[in-house]
Design a protein around this motif. Structure first.
Motif, PDB file in Angstrom:
ATOM      1  N   THR A 177      25.252  32.837 -13.862  1.00 66.65           N
ATOM      2  CA  THR A 177      24.588  33.999 -13.302  1.00 66.65           C
ATOM      3  C   THR A 177      23.091  33.815 -13.525  1.00 66.65           C
ATOM      4  OG1 THR A 177      24.311  36.405 -13.491  1.00 66.65           O
ATOM      5  CG2 THR A 177      24.989  35.231 -15.482  1.00 66.65           C
ATOM      6  N   GLU A 178      22.294  34.537 -12.807  1.00 68.90           N
ATOM      7  CA  GLU A 178      20.845  34.446 -12.997  1.00 68.90           C
ATOM      8  C   GLU A 178      20.401  35.179 -14.252  1.00 68.90           C
ATOM      9  OE1 GLU A 178      18.937  35.844  -9.487  1.00 68.90           O
ATOM     10  OE2 GLU A 178      19.958  34.407  -8.211  1.00 68.90           O
ATOM     11  N   GLN A 179      21.294  35.886 -14.895  1.00 66.52           N
ATOM     12  CA  GLN A 179      20.922  36.761 -15.999  1.00 66.52           C
ATOM     13  C   GLN A 179      21.431  36.305 -17.363  1.00 66.52           C
ATOM     14  OE1 GLN A 179      18.795  39.151 -15.434  1.00 66.52           O
ATOM     15  NE2 GLN A 179      18.837  38.883 -13.232  1.00 66.52           N
ATOM     16  N   LEU A 180      21.567  34.994 -17.612  1.00 64.39           N
ATOM     17  CA  LEU A 180      21.972  34.538 -18.938  1.00 64.39           C
ATOM     18  C   LEU A 180      20.876  34.872 -19.938  1.00 64.39           C
ATOM     19  CD1 LEU A 180      23.705  31.090 -18.386  1.00 64.39           C
ATOM     20  CD2 LEU A 180      24.747  33.331 -18.718  1.00 64.39           C
ATOM     21  N   ALA A 181      21.279  35.403 -21.099  1.00 59.56           N
ATOM     22  CA  ALA A 181      20.306  35.830 -22.099  1.00 59.56           C
ATOM     23  C   ALA A 181      20.193  34.857 -23.264  1.00 59.56           C
ATOM     24  CB  ALA A 181      20.682  37.216 -22.624  1.00 59.56           C
ATOM     25  N   ASP A 182      21.320  34.262 -23.697  1.00 59.79           N
ATOM     26  CA  ASP A 182      21.271  33.402 -24.871  1.00 59.79           C
ATOM     27  C   ASP A 182      22.477  32.474 -24.880  1.00 59.79           C
ATOM     28  OD1 ASP A 182      20.204  32.409 -27.222  1.00 59.79           O
ATOM     29  OD2 ASP A 182      20.865  34.073 -28.466  1.00 59.79           O
ATOM     30  N   LEU A 183      22.379  31.389 -25.668  1.00 61.55           N
ATOM     31  CA  LEU A 183      23.451  30.404 -25.806  1.00 61.55           C
ATOM     32  C   LEU A 183      23.716  30.126 -27.277  1.00 61.55           C
ATOM     33  CD1 LEU A 183      22.234  27.709 -23.257  1.00 61.55           C
ATOM     34  CD2 LEU A 183      24.002  29.434 -22.867  1.00 61.55           C
ATOM     35  N   ALA A 184      24.976  29.767 -27.587  1.00 57.01           N
ATOM     36  CA  ALA A 184      25.357  29.310 -28.925  1.00 57.01           C
ATOM     37  C   ALA A 184      26.349  28.166 -28.754  1.00 57.01           C
ATOM     38  CB  ALA A 184      25.981  30.447 -29.732  1.00 57.01           C
ATOM     39  N   TRP A 185      26.422  27.307 -29.741  1.00 55.08           N
ATOM     40  CA  TRP A 185      27.328  26.150 -29.734  1.00 55.08           C
ATOM     41  C   TRP A 185      28.224  26.242 -30.958  1.00 55.08           C
ATOM     42  CZ3 TRP A 185      29.360  22.417 -26.993  1.00 55.08           C
ATOM     43  CH2 TRP A 185      29.843  21.270 -27.587  1.00 55.08           C
ATOM     44  N   ASP A 186      29.550  26.111 -30.777  1.00 58.87           N
ATOM     45  CA  ASP A 186      30.468  26.189 -31.913  1.00 58.87           C
ATOM     46  C   ASP A 186      31.012  24.827 -32.324  1.00 58.87           C
ATOM     47  OD1 ASP A 186      32.491  25.528 -30.117  1.00 58.87           O
ATOM     48  OD2 ASP A 186      33.480  27.479 -30.196  1.00 58.87           O
ATOM     49  N   GLY A 187      30.460  23.766 -31.763  1.00 56.79           N
ATOM     50  CA  GLY A 187      30.926  22.417 -32.053  1.00 56.79           C
ATOM     51  C   GLY A 187      31.877  21.889 -30.991  1.00 56.79           C
ATOM     52  N   MET A 188      32.394  22.794 -30.151  1.00 52.68           N
ATOM     53  CA  MET A 188      33.307  22.414 -29.078  1.00 52.68           C
ATOM     54  C   MET A 188      32.946  23.080 -27.746  1.00 52.68           C
ATOM     55  SD  MET A 188      37.409  22.515 -29.294  1.00 52.68           S
ATOM     56  CE  MET A 188      38.370  21.427 -28.312  1.00 52.68           C
ATOM     57  N   TYR A 189      32.468  24.303 -27.819  1.00 49.01           N
ATOM     58  CA  TYR A 189      32.162  25.089 -26.622  1.00 49.01           C
ATOM     59  C   TYR A 189      30.759  25.682 -26.699  1.00 49.01           C
ATOM     60  CZ  TYR A 189      37.175  24.952 -25.776  1.00 49.01           C
ATOM     61  OH  TYR A 189      38.446  24.527 -25.552  1.00 49.01           O
ATOM     62  N   ILE A 190      30.215  25.942 -25.530  1.00 50.91           N
ATOM     63  CA  ILE A 190      28.987  26.710 -25.391  1.00 50.91           C
ATOM     64  C   ILE A 190      29.399  28.158 -25.167  1.00 50.91           C
ATOM     65  CG2 ILE A 190      26.937  27.106 -23.965  1.00 50.91           C
ATOM     66  CD1 ILE A 190      27.238  24.124 -23.074  1.00 50.91           C
ATOM     67  N   TRP A 191      28.734  29.068 -25.822  1.00 50.07           N
ATOM     68  CA  TRP A 191      28.947  30.498 -25.615  1.00 50.07           C
ATOM     69  C   TRP A 191      27.675  31.069 -25.008  1.00 50.07           C
ATOM     70  CZ3 TRP A 191      33.639  32.725 -26.560  1.00 50.07           C
ATOM     71  CH2 TRP A 191      34.547  31.947 -27.255  1.00 50.07           C
ATOM     72  N   ALA A 192      27.805  31.869 -23.971  1.00 56.24           N
ATOM     73  CA  ALA A 192      26.642  32.415 -23.277  1.00 56.24           C
ATOM     74  C   ALA A 192      26.788  33.919 -23.110  1.00 56.24           C
ATOM     75  CB  ALA A 192      26.491  31.770 -21.896  1.00 56.24           C
ATOM     76  N   THR A 193      25.678  34.630 -23.286  1.00 55.73           N
ATOM     77  CA  THR A 193      25.684  36.067 -23.032  1.00 55.73           C
ATOM     78  C   THR A 193      24.968  36.349 -21.724  1.00 55.73           C
ATOM     79  OG1 THR A 193      23.640  36.369 -24.287  1.00 55.73           O
ATOM     80  CG2 THR A 193      25.707  36.717 -25.467  1.00 55.73           C
ATOM     81  N   SER A 194      25.461  37.341 -21.036  1.00 58.93           N
ATOM     82  CA  SER A 194      24.817  37.838 -19.828  1.00 58.93           C
ATOM     83  C   SER A 194      24.589  39.333 -20.008  1.00 58.93           C
ATOM     84  CB  SER A 194      25.685  37.589 -18.599  1.00 58.93           C
ATOM     85  OG  SER A 194      25.095  38.182 -17.459  1.00 58.93           O
ATOM     86  N   THR A 195      23.338  39.691 -20.251  1.00 57.63           N
ATOM     87  CA  THR A 195      22.998  41.083 -20.532  1.00 57.63           C
ATOM     88  C   THR A 195      23.366  41.999 -19.374  1.00 57.63           C
ATOM     89  OG1 THR A 195      21.204  40.363 -21.963  1.00 57.63           O
ATOM     90  CG2 THR A 195      21.108  42.627 -21.173  1.00 57.63           C
ATOM     91  N   TYR A 196      22.997  41.615 -18.167  1.00 60.40           N
ATOM     92  CA  TYR A 196      23.185  42.515 -17.026  1.00 60.40           C
ATOM     93  C   TYR A 196      24.578  42.452 -16.427  1.00 60.40           C
ATOM     94  CZ  TYR A 196      18.265  43.014 -17.737  1.00 60.40           C
ATOM     95  OH  TYR A 196      17.050  43.256 -18.312  1.00 60.40           O
ATOM     96  N   GLN A 197      25.332  41.408 -16.733  1.00 56.41           N
ATOM     97  CA  GLN A 197      26.741  41.335 -16.305  1.00 56.41           C
ATOM     98  C   GLN A 197      27.663  41.897 -17.383  1.00 56.41           C
ATOM     99  OE1 GLN A 197      27.648  40.332 -13.244  1.00 56.41           O
ATOM    100  NE2 GLN A 197      25.513  40.006 -12.756  1.00 56.41           N
ATOM    101  N   HIS A 198      27.129  42.175 -18.580  1.00 58.21           N
ATOM    102  CA  HIS A 198      27.888  42.731 -19.711  1.00 58.21           C
ATOM    103  C   HIS A 198      29.027  41.793 -20.120  1.00 58.21           C
ATOM    104  CE1 HIS A 198      25.730  46.418 -18.743  1.00 58.21           C
ATOM    105  NE2 HIS A 198      26.143  46.263 -17.501  1.00 58.21           N
ATOM    106  N   MET A 199      28.726  40.494 -20.197  1.00 59.92           N
ATOM    107  CA  MET A 199      29.755  39.491 -20.442  1.00 59.92           C
ATOM    108  C   MET A 199      29.346  38.506 -21.528  1.00 59.92           C
ATOM    109  SD  MET A 199      32.184  40.080 -18.129  1.00 59.92           S
ATOM    110  CE  MET A 199      33.083  38.560 -17.860  1.00 59.92           C
ATOM    111  N   ILE A 200      30.379  37.930 -22.176  1.00 55.88           N
ATOM    112  CA  ILE A 200      30.227  36.718 -22.978  1.00 55.88           C
ATOM    113  C   ILE A 200      31.123  35.678 -22.330  1.00 55.88           C
ATOM    114  CG2 ILE A 200      30.692  35.593 -25.193  1.00 55.88           C
ATOM    115  CD1 ILE A 200      30.027  38.199 -26.577  1.00 55.88           C
ATOM    116  N   TYR A 201      30.590  34.471 -22.131  1.00 56.07           N
ATOM    117  CA  TYR A 201      31.325  33.376 -21.510  1.00 56.07           C
ATOM    118  C   TYR A 201      31.535  32.245 -22.500  1.00 56.07           C
ATOM    119  CZ  TYR A 201      29.838  35.604 -17.141  1.00 56.07           C
ATOM    120  OH  TYR A 201      29.604  36.494 -16.133  1.00 56.07           O
ATOM    121  N   GLN A 202      32.739  31.662 -22.484  1.00 55.73           N
ATOM    122  CA  GLN A 202      33.025  30.436 -23.217  1.00 55.73           C
ATOM    123  C   GLN A 202      33.039  29.317 -22.181  1.00 55.73           C
ATOM    124  OE1 GLN A 202      37.010  30.087 -24.757  1.00 55.73           O
ATOM    125  NE2 GLN A 202      36.373  28.703 -26.372  1.00 55.73           N
ATOM    126  N   ILE A 203      32.210  28.281 -22.404  1.00 52.63           N
ATOM    127  CA  ILE A 203      32.004  27.237 -21.412  1.00 52.63           C
ATOM    128  C   ILE A 203      32.300  25.883 -22.048  1.00 52.63           C
ATOM    129  CG2 ILE A 203      30.292  26.201 -19.871  1.00 52.63           C
ATOM    130  CD1 ILE A 203      28.711  28.913 -20.227  1.00 52.63           C
TER     131      ILE A 203
END
Length: 85
Positions: free
Chosen positions: A12-38
């Motif tokens: 989405t155009e509205q990704l706010a932040d990323l984190a790495w857990d050693g296997m996956y990327i986690w992304a927040t989308s403020t305006y979509q109200h979502m957390i994604y596991q990538i």
């Protein structure tokens, strides 16, 4: 030395932040109200709809994600990543 190794098209155009857990990327989308596991191929493995929360910053620690809900709540949440709760 600053060489780009991979790049992905954003979910989405509205990704706010990323984190790495050693296997996956986690992304927040403020305006979509979502957390994604990538996965490392840039594909969404799962996502969490946060209702009216506005996730901004995110980090990983142990078996948990921690994220900040922006205005109007300004609350820090802990999420167990194997269940999304």
């Amino acid at each position: 030395s600053g060489e780009v190794l991979e790049s992905y098209n954003p979910l989405t155009e509205q990704l706010a932040d990323l984190a790495w857990d050693g296997m996956y990327i986690w992304a927040t989308s403020t305006y979509q109200h979502m957390i994604y596991q990538i996965n490392v191929n840039g594909e969404v493995v799962q996502s969490f709809d946060l209702g009216d929360q506005n996730p901004n910053g995110i980090t990983y620690g142990g078996n948990y994600l921690w994220y900040v809900d922006r205005e109007p709540n300004y609350v820090i949440y802990q999420v167990q990543i194997d269940s999304g709760s």
